[in-house]
Scaffold this motif. Sequence first.
Motif, mmCIF file in Angstrom:
data_model
loop_
_atom_site.group_PDB
_atom_site.id
_atom_site.type_symbol
_atom_site.label_atom_id
_atom_site.label_comp_id
_atom_site.label_asym_id
_atom_site.label_seq_id
_atom_site.Cartn_x
_atom_site.Cartn_y
_atom_site.Cartn_z
ATOM 1 N N GLN A 159 -96.078 -15.625 30.247
ATOM 2 C CA GLN A 159 -96.367 -16.263 28.968
ATOM 3 C C GLN A 159 -97.325 -17.426 29.167
ATOM 4 O OE1 GLN A 159 -92.341 -17.237 27.566
ATOM 5 N NE2 GLN A 159 -92.541 -15.590 26.072
ATOM 6 N N TRP A 160 -98.140 -17.672 28.145
ATOM 7 C CA TRP A 160 -99.024 -18.829 28.195
ATOM 8 C C TRP A 160 -98.238 -20.106 27.964
ATOM 9 C CZ3 TRP A 160 -103.627 -18.366 30.167
ATOM 10 C CH2 TRP A 160 -104.361 -17.196 30.024
ATOM 11 N N ARG A 161 -98.544 -21.114 28.760
ATOM 12 C CA ARG A 161 -97.951 -22.436 28.596
ATOM 13 C C ARG A 161 -99.067 -23.480 28.688
ATOM 14 N NH1 ARG A 161 -94.118 -20.170 26.791
ATOM 15 N NH2 ARG A 161 -92.037 -19.960 27.714
ATOM 16 N N LEU A 162 -98.801 -24.638 28.148
ATOM 17 C CA LEU A 162 -99.775 -25.725 28.198
ATOM 18 C C LEU A 162 -99.674 -26.440 29.540
ATOM 19 C CD1 LEU A 162 -100.818 -28.081 25.421
ATOM 20 C CD2 LEU A 162 -100.019 -29.107 27.541
ATOM 21 N N GLY A 163 -100.777 -26.420 30.298
ATOM 22 C CA GLY A 163 -100.796 -27.053 31.619
ATOM 23 C C GLY A 163 -101.632 -28.300 31.694
ATOM 24 N N GLY A 164 -102.166 -28.739 30.537
ATOM 25 C CA GLY A 164 -102.982 -29.946 30.493
ATOM 26 C C GLY A 164 -103.661 -30.065 29.142
ATOM 27 N N VAL A 165 -104.203 -31.250 28.878
ATOM 28 C CA VAL A 165 -104.927 -31.532 27.638
ATOM 29 C C VAL A 165 -106.375 -31.825 27.995
ATOM 30 C CG1 VAL A 165 -105.097 -33.044 25.622
ATOM 31 C CG2 VAL A 165 -102.848 -32.502 26.594
ATOM 32 N N ASN A 166 -107.307 -31.060 27.446
ATOM 33 C CA ASN A 166 -108.709 -31.281 27.763
ATOM 34 C C ASN A 166 -109.180 -32.597 27.151
ATOM 35 O OD1 ASN A 166 -110.895 -29.944 29.189
ATOM 36 N ND2 ASN A 166 -111.981 -30.019 27.233
ATOM 37 N N VAL A 167 -109.905 -33.409 27.945
ATOM 38 C CA VAL A 167 -110.326 -34.721 27.442
ATOM 39 C C VAL A 167 -111.820 -34.980 27.564
ATOM 40 C CG1 VAL A 167 -108.086 -35.827 27.753
ATOM 41 C CG2 VAL A 167 -109.726 -35.831 29.650
ATOM 42 N N GLY A 168 -112.571 -34.181 28.347
ATOM 43 C CA GLY A 168 -114.001 -34.450 28.424
ATOM 44 C C GLY A 168 -114.652 -33.859 29.644
ATOM 45 N N ILE A 169 -115.859 -34.328 29.918
ATOM 46 C CA ILE A 169 -116.619 -33.898 31.076
ATOM 47 C C ILE A 169 -117.047 -35.122 31.872
ATOM 48 C CG2 ILE A 169 -117.446 -31.737 30.103
ATOM 49 C CD1 ILE A 169 -119.964 -33.084 29.249
ATOM 50 N N THR A 170 -117.294 -34.920 33.150
ATOM 51 C CA THR A 170 -117.709 -36.014 34.013
ATOM 52 C C THR A 170 -119.102 -35.739 34.549
ATOM 53 O OG1 THR A 170 -116.949 -35.115 36.118
ATOM 54 C CG2 THR A 170 -115.298 -36.203 34.743
#
Length: 246
Positions: free
Chosen positions: A212-223
């Motif tokens: 199953q898909w689970r949330l493994g992080g929150v995208n916040v931007g690029i470096t």
Amino acid sequence: MRRLTTLILTLATLASPGLAQDMRAPGVAADDSRQIVDITGPPWNSIARVQTNIGGKCTGTVIGPRLVLTAAHCLYNPRTRRLLAAGSLHVLLGYERGDYKTHLTVDALHVPTAYDGTKPGESVRHDWALLRLSAPADVPVLAPASRAAASGDSVALAGFSQDRVHLLMADRDCAVTAQGKPAGPGGMLIFHSCSASRGTSGGPLLVRTDGQWRLGGVNVGITAQAGNLAIWPDGLDGAIKALSAP
């Protein structure tokens, strides 16, 4: 850890347009593998468009019946140098090409006290926000995984990128390239190879757990040096309890 510290020092250039020439929109590689996904089926129907009264547009994830997780910088008003109030936020479910299934307002929110919108690089580890909806969402909950997405994990990232702002797109052919948590408070940093640009902030970095898909992080931007960046929210469990209380 020395390399990770160097990367952290570059995070003030989040979402900078001056990246490598093999990019399209900032954060999107020339071999763009994103695809439009079906917003009526899981896990994509648990991903929301988050809008503000001042015109901001980001992505969020329904992680509880009345809870949406997104990025804190999506709620920041650069004119007032303050976070927007809950009443200025809107969550659209099933959004596609200007239409949507459900529109919900927000009646409360939690942002880590250490987040400072005037210092995006220094605050990146605290760049998450939890929104409490005015009514239960009519979509499945996409639960957080038991751990942050780790180096080598195959992942996917979905959101409303600036170059296709009215369509939910996902890169399902990417991986975590580095992970680390420097000393001090704040969430885990997760560098990944998924294509994403402005508008995908707050979107879920997805990992598969037991099929199953689970949330493994929150995208916040690029470096400037390390590609796209997500974080694992530190203190999320406490925020969920606080906003779920009667």
